[in-house]
Design an enzyme around this catalytic site. Structure first.
Site, short mmCIF file in Angstrom:
data_model
loop_
_atom_site.label_atom_id
_atom_site.label_comp_id
_atom_site.label_asym_id
_atom_site.label_seq_id
_atom_site.Cartn_x
_atom_site.Cartn_y
_atom_site.Cartn_z
N CYS A 117 47.43 45.24 42.28
CA CYS A 117 46.74 45.70 43.49
C CYS A 117 46.60 44.51 44.42
O CYS A 117 46.80 43.37 44.01
CB CYS A 117 45.38 46.29 43.15
SG CYS A 117 44.71 47.27 44.52
N CYS A 119 43.74 44.22 46.65
CA CYS A 119 42.39 44.06 47.22
C CYS A 119 41.73 42.73 46.85
O CYS A 119 40.94 42.20 47.62
CB CYS A 119 41.50 45.24 46.84
SG CYS A 119 41.31 45.50 45.08
N CYS A 127 43.43 47.52 49.79
CA CYS A 127 44.46 47.50 48.75
C CYS A 127 45.88 47.50 49.31
O CYS A 127 46.85 47.62 48.56
CB CYS A 127 44.28 48.69 47.81
SG CYS A 127 42.64 48.73 47.05
N LYS A 192 42.83 58.41 40.61
CA LYS A 192 41.79 57.41 40.85
C LYS A 192 40.93 57.86 42.02
O LYS A 192 41.42 58.02 43.14
CB LYS A 192 42.44 56.06 41.14
CG LYS A 192 41.41 54.98 41.50
CD LYS A 192 42.03 53.60 41.56
CE LYS A 192 41.01 52.58 42.02
NZ LYS A 192 41.55 51.22 42.02
N ARG A 202 33.63 45.10 42.05
CA ARG A 202 33.92 44.46 43.34
C ARG A 202 33.14 43.15 43.48
O ARG A 202 33.59 42.23 44.14
CB ARG A 202 33.66 45.43 44.49
CG ARG A 202 34.69 46.55 44.44
CD ARG A 202 34.55 47.55 45.55
NE ARG A 202 35.44 48.68 45.29
CZ ARG A 202 35.41 49.82 45.95
NH1 ARG A 202 34.52 49.98 46.93
NH2 ARG A 202 36.24 50.79 45.66
N ARG A 214 37.44 52.99 50.83
CA ARG A 214 38.80 53.23 50.34
C ARG A 214 39.16 54.73 50.37
O ARG A 214 40.08 55.17 49.69
CB ARG A 214 38.93 52.70 48.91
CG ARG A 214 38.58 51.24 48.72
CD ARG A 214 39.39 50.64 47.57
NE ARG A 214 38.86 49.41 47.02
CZ ARG A 214 38.84 48.23 47.64
NH1 ARG A 214 39.29 48.12 48.89
NH2 ARG A 214 38.35 47.16 47.03
N GLU A 230 48.64 64.43 41.94
CA GLU A 230 48.91 62.99 41.85
C GLU A 230 49.56 62.62 40.52
O GLU A 230 50.49 61.82 40.46
CB GLU A 230 47.60 62.20 42.00
CG GLU A 230 47.04 62.12 43.42
CD GLU A 230 47.76 61.10 44.29
OE1 GLU A 230 48.78 60.53 43.86
OE2 GLU A 230 47.29 60.87 45.42
N LYS A 245 40.46 57.78 36.33
CA LYS A 245 39.45 56.75 36.55
C LYS A 245 38.49 57.18 37.63
O LYS A 245 38.96 57.65 38.67
CB LYS A 245 40.19 55.47 36.96
CG LYS A 245 39.32 54.31 37.34
CD LYS A 245 40.18 53.18 37.82
CE LYS A 245 39.26 52.11 38.38
NZ LYS A 245 39.91 51.20 39.22
N SER A 271 33.42 49.58 35.59
CA SER A 271 32.33 48.61 35.64
C SER A 271 30.95 49.24 35.78
O SER A 271 30.00 48.81 35.12
CB SER A 271 32.58 47.62 36.79
OG SER A 271 32.73 48.30 38.02
N TYR A 310 35.08 47.92 28.94
CA TYR A 310 34.45 46.60 28.74
C TYR A 310 33.73 46.55 27.39
O TYR A 310 33.29 45.48 26.97
CB TYR A 310 33.48 46.31 29.90
CG TYR A 310 34.20 46.32 31.24
CD1 TYR A 310 34.93 45.20 31.65
CD2 TYR A 310 34.22 47.45 32.07
CE1 TYR A 310 35.63 45.20 32.85
CE2 TYR A 310 34.91 47.46 33.26
CZ TYR A 310 35.62 46.34 33.65
OH TYR A 310 36.32 46.36 34.83
C1 PBG Z 1 41.68 47.39 42.16
C2 PBG Z 1 40.85 47.93 41.06
C3 PBG Z 1 39.51 48.34 41.07
C4 PBG Z 1 39.20 48.65 39.75
C5 PBG Z 1 40.34 48.50 39.00
N1 PBG Z 1 41.35 48.06 39.82
C6 PBG Z 1 38.52 48.36 42.17
C7 PBG Z 1 38.65 49.29 43.30
O1 PBG Z 1 39.54 50.14 43.35
O2 PBG Z 1 37.85 49.14 44.21
C8 PBG Z 1 37.84 49.09 39.26
C9 PBG Z 1 37.55 48.70 37.86
C10 PBG Z 1 36.11 48.78 37.48
O3 PBG Z 1 35.24 49.19 38.27
O4 PBG Z 1 35.81 48.41 36.34
N2 PBG Z 1 41.97 48.26 43.19
#
Ligand code: PBG
Length: 325
Positions: A117, A119, A127, A192, A202, A214, A230, A245, A271, A310
């Protein structure tokens, strides 16, 4: 009464025999963050117990994962320098490229996956490439393809594009094949959602967008058929694994996607899921081990073949103890 469902719940041994969901540590992926600098291991404040490692310290973190029984990691990079085009994403001496080399040197058998990615690498935190305030799809594709190729050249076993541009799987597949990497799989973050659950990430990756959000590329969380679309599109473009996700609040999508595609399905417990559980656990409000177990088994029960979390190290331990699985 002839039919008594309780009969099969009568002992632990019987309950284990009739279990419908069986899991193994081989399906776990542990996300890790690499940053520039030397001899540093910084705790991520909104994710207690998770760290950003400089490349020379990454081995500490990977070693813990391997010792607990996790043999797959997903790498994220935090560069020192960002620019409008995210050029550190594909730099030969970029942070992920260096981390891959170090990980490979110390753990030859570790399975290394990279998040692809931009970002974390763009000064604006989006991104893709910006054209005024629009995240431009088509001019982003070659940059993603180049980034994926550079990860593979630096030692990645698998690439995982998470940008949500249309056509990126096909662009990456073409680029990898052109360079002889036709056996390197792509795990697509296909389904996603634009989600508040990414908040702590982030902070961890310093990748919040400088303006806007986004929502023009990540999916609207009210939609389900769009996610199926998708997933099908990405399989047609050559995705080898499809990811959903976040995991929590999206388990329905795991089941639905699994019904319509025939490649393995992964889900990412992101996260915000980790942060919520950790915070409540630290306050003594919940039983962390049981909550983590129920969230994981919930995802597998919904149909996930692969679980990115995690809590991978802890889960591997719970499987080993027979607490779950
Ligand atoms: C990159 C990306 C993100 C996550 C994984 N790859 C952040 C986003 O899309 O803003 C999130 C992973 C997480 O929250 O643990 N684009």
């Amino acid at each position: 009464m002839i039919i008594r469902p309780r009969r099969l719940r009568n002992s632990q041994s019987l309950r284990k025999m009739v279990r419908e969901t069986r899991v193994a540590a081989s399906s776990l992926i542990y996300p890790m963050f690499a940053m520039e600098g030397e001899n540093k291991k910084e705790e991520i404040s909104s994710m207690p117990g998770q760290y950003r490692y400089t490349v020379d310290r990454l081995t500490d973190g990977i070693g813990e994962a391997v010792d607990s029984g996790v043999d797959k990691i997903m790498l994220f990079g935090i560069p020192d320098e960002k620019d409008a085009h995210g050029s550190q994403a594909f730099a030969e001496d970029g942070i992920v490229q260096k981390a891959l080399a170090e990980a490979r040197k110390n753990f030859p058998d570790l399975y290394l996956i990279t998040d692809v990615c931009l970002c974390e690498y763009t000064s604006h935190g989006h991104c893709g490439m910006l054209h005024s305030h629009d995240v431009d799809n088509d001019s982003t594709l070659p940059v993603l393809a180049r980034t994926a190729l550079s990860h593979v050249q630096a030692g990645a076993d698998m690439v995982a594009p998470s940008d949500m541009m249309d056509g990126r799987v096909s662009a990456i597949r073409t680029e990898l094949d052109k360079n002889g990497f036709y056996n390197t799989p792509i795990m697509s973050y296909a389904v996603k959602y634009a989600s508040a659950f990414y908040g702590p990430f982030r902070e961890a990756a310093d990748s919040a967008p400088a303006f806007g959000d986004r929502k023009t590329y990540q999916m609207d969380f009210h939609n389900s058929r769009e996610g199926i679309r998708e997933a099908i599109l990405d399989v047609k473009e050559g995705a080898d694994i499809i990811m959903i996700k976040p995991a929590i609040a999206y388990n329905d999508m795991i089941t639905k996607v699994k019904e319509v595609i025939s490649v393995p399905v992964a889900t990412y417990s992101v996260s915000g899921e980790y942060a919520m559980v950790k915070a409540a656990a630290q306050n003594g409000w919940i039983d962390e081990k049981r909550i983590v177990s129920e969230m994981a088994i919930g995802a597998y029960r919904a149909g996930a073949d692969i679980y990115i979390t995690y809590y991978a190290k802890e889960l591997a331990q719970y499987f080993k103890e027979g607490f779950i699985g």
